[in-house]
Design a protein around this motif. Structure first.
Motif, PDB file in Angstrom:
ATOM      1  N   UNK A  47       0.821  -1.206   0.000  1.00 30.26           N
ATOM      2  CA  UNK A  47       0.000   0.000   0.000  1.00 30.26           C
ATOM      3  C   UNK A  47       0.863   1.268   0.000  1.00 30.26           C
ATOM      4  N   UNK A  48       1.995   1.244   0.680  1.00 28.51           N
ATOM      5  CA  UNK A  48       2.903   2.395   0.654  1.00 28.51           C
ATOM      6  C   UNK A  48       3.484   2.592  -0.742  1.00 28.51           C
ATOM      7  N   UNK A  49       3.832   1.500  -1.394  1.00 27.98           N
ATOM      8  CA  UNK A  49       4.359   1.579  -2.755  1.00 27.98           C
ATOM      9  C   UNK A  49       3.297   2.091  -3.729  1.00 27.98           C
ATOM     10  N   UNK A  50       2.069   1.592  -3.592  1.00 26.42           N
ATOM     11  CA  UNK A  50       0.987   2.089  -4.439  1.00 26.42           C
ATOM     12  C   UNK A  50       0.736   3.574  -4.194  1.00 26.42           C
ATOM     13  N   UNK A  51       0.770   3.984  -2.926  1.00 27.40           N
ATOM     14  CA  UNK A  51       0.541   5.390  -2.584  1.00 27.40           C
ATOM     15  C   UNK A  51       1.632   6.275  -3.177  1.00 27.40           C
ATOM     16  N   UNK A  52       2.863   5.774  -3.209  1.00 28.29           N
ATOM     17  CA  UNK A  52       3.963   6.522  -3.829  1.00 28.29           C
ATOM     18  C   UNK A  52       3.738   6.699  -5.326  1.00 28.29           C
ATOM     19  N   UNK A  53       2.962   5.808  -5.933  1.00 28.60           N
ATOM     20  CA  UNK A  53       2.627   5.906  -7.356  1.00 28.60           C
ATOM     21  C   UNK A  53       1.250   6.527  -7.569  1.00 28.60           C
ATOM     22  N   UNK A  54       0.800   7.332  -6.616  1.00 25.54           N
ATOM     23  CA  UNK A  54      -0.476   8.061  -6.707  1.00 25.54           C
ATOM     24  C   UNK A  54      -1.666   7.142  -6.960  1.00 25.54           C
ATOM     25  N   UNK A  55      -1.639   5.977  -6.334  1.00 23.06           N
ATOM     26  CA  UNK A  55      -2.750   5.032  -6.416  1.00 23.06           C
ATOM     27  C   UNK A  55      -3.144   4.658  -4.997  1.00 23.06           C
ATOM     28  N   UNK A  56      -4.359   4.983  -4.618  1.00 19.04           N
ATOM     29  CA  UNK A  56      -4.828   4.629  -3.284  1.00 19.04           C
ATOM     30  C   UNK A  56      -5.325   3.192  -3.269  1.00 19.04           C
TER      31      UNK A  56
END
Length: 175
Positions: A47-56
């Motif tokens: 989830x942190x990696x997805x958030x870093x890619x502007x994906x919640x």
């Protein structure tokens, strides 16, 4: 088997299931989308990696889910919620009929009335926003698993092909 080896070598911090998610999501990253996952694919590192890619992301998580998950030791009463958060992720434990653990990068810790009343105490039922969104947006796999659990022909069988046969039979009955 070679494909799984290649996926695993991408990022060892998120594991095989996380690398599968990242491979499937590569065309949708950095576009502000929201991903809903079940407990097999939910992890704080992913989830942190997805958030870093502007994906919640939002999803259920197993109670005893490995590293980087907060430990909730409080006993909750019916309808209560507790949470812990980091910069990106919010982890929620909510108890109504059973404990529900959610991990989200898209929601706050608020609760919303569902419009239904609890029969015992005659008060509105409040659910966390993440649970309401997850239930509204969950995929057909979760919905069919939920429906199958009520009609499942439970068999204690060791042979995998017999289990598959009974599962397919249950799916036919459901459809």
């Amino acid at each position: 088997m070679a494909q799984l080896t290649n996926i695993k070598s991408n990022d060892p911090n998120i594991g095989i299931s996380g690398n599968i998610v990242m491979t499937l999501m590569k065309d949708y990253l950095d576009k502000g989308r929201i991903l809903y996952t079940d407990n097999w694919y939910t992890s704080p590192a992913l989830y942190s990696l997805l958030h870093a890619h502007k994906t919640n992301a939002c999803g259920t998580v197993k109670k005893k889910s490995g590293k980087n998950m907060p430990k909730f030791t409080e006993k909750l009463q019916r309808g209560e919620m507790t949470f812990q958060s980091s910069k990106e992720c919010l982890c929620i434990k909510w108890y109504y009929k059973r404990e529900i653990h959610m991990l989200t990068t898209n929601h706050s810790y608020g609760m919303t009335a569902t419009g239904k009343q609890d029969r015992k105490i005659k008060q509105d039922i409040l659910k966390p926003d993440s649970v309401l969104d997850y239930n509204k947006n969950m995929g057909a796999v979760d919905r069919s698993d939920m429906l199958l659990s009520s009609i499942e022909s439970v068999r204690k069988i060791k042979k995998w092909y017999r289990k598959l046969c009974f599962h397919l039979l249950d799916l036919c009955v459901l459809n």
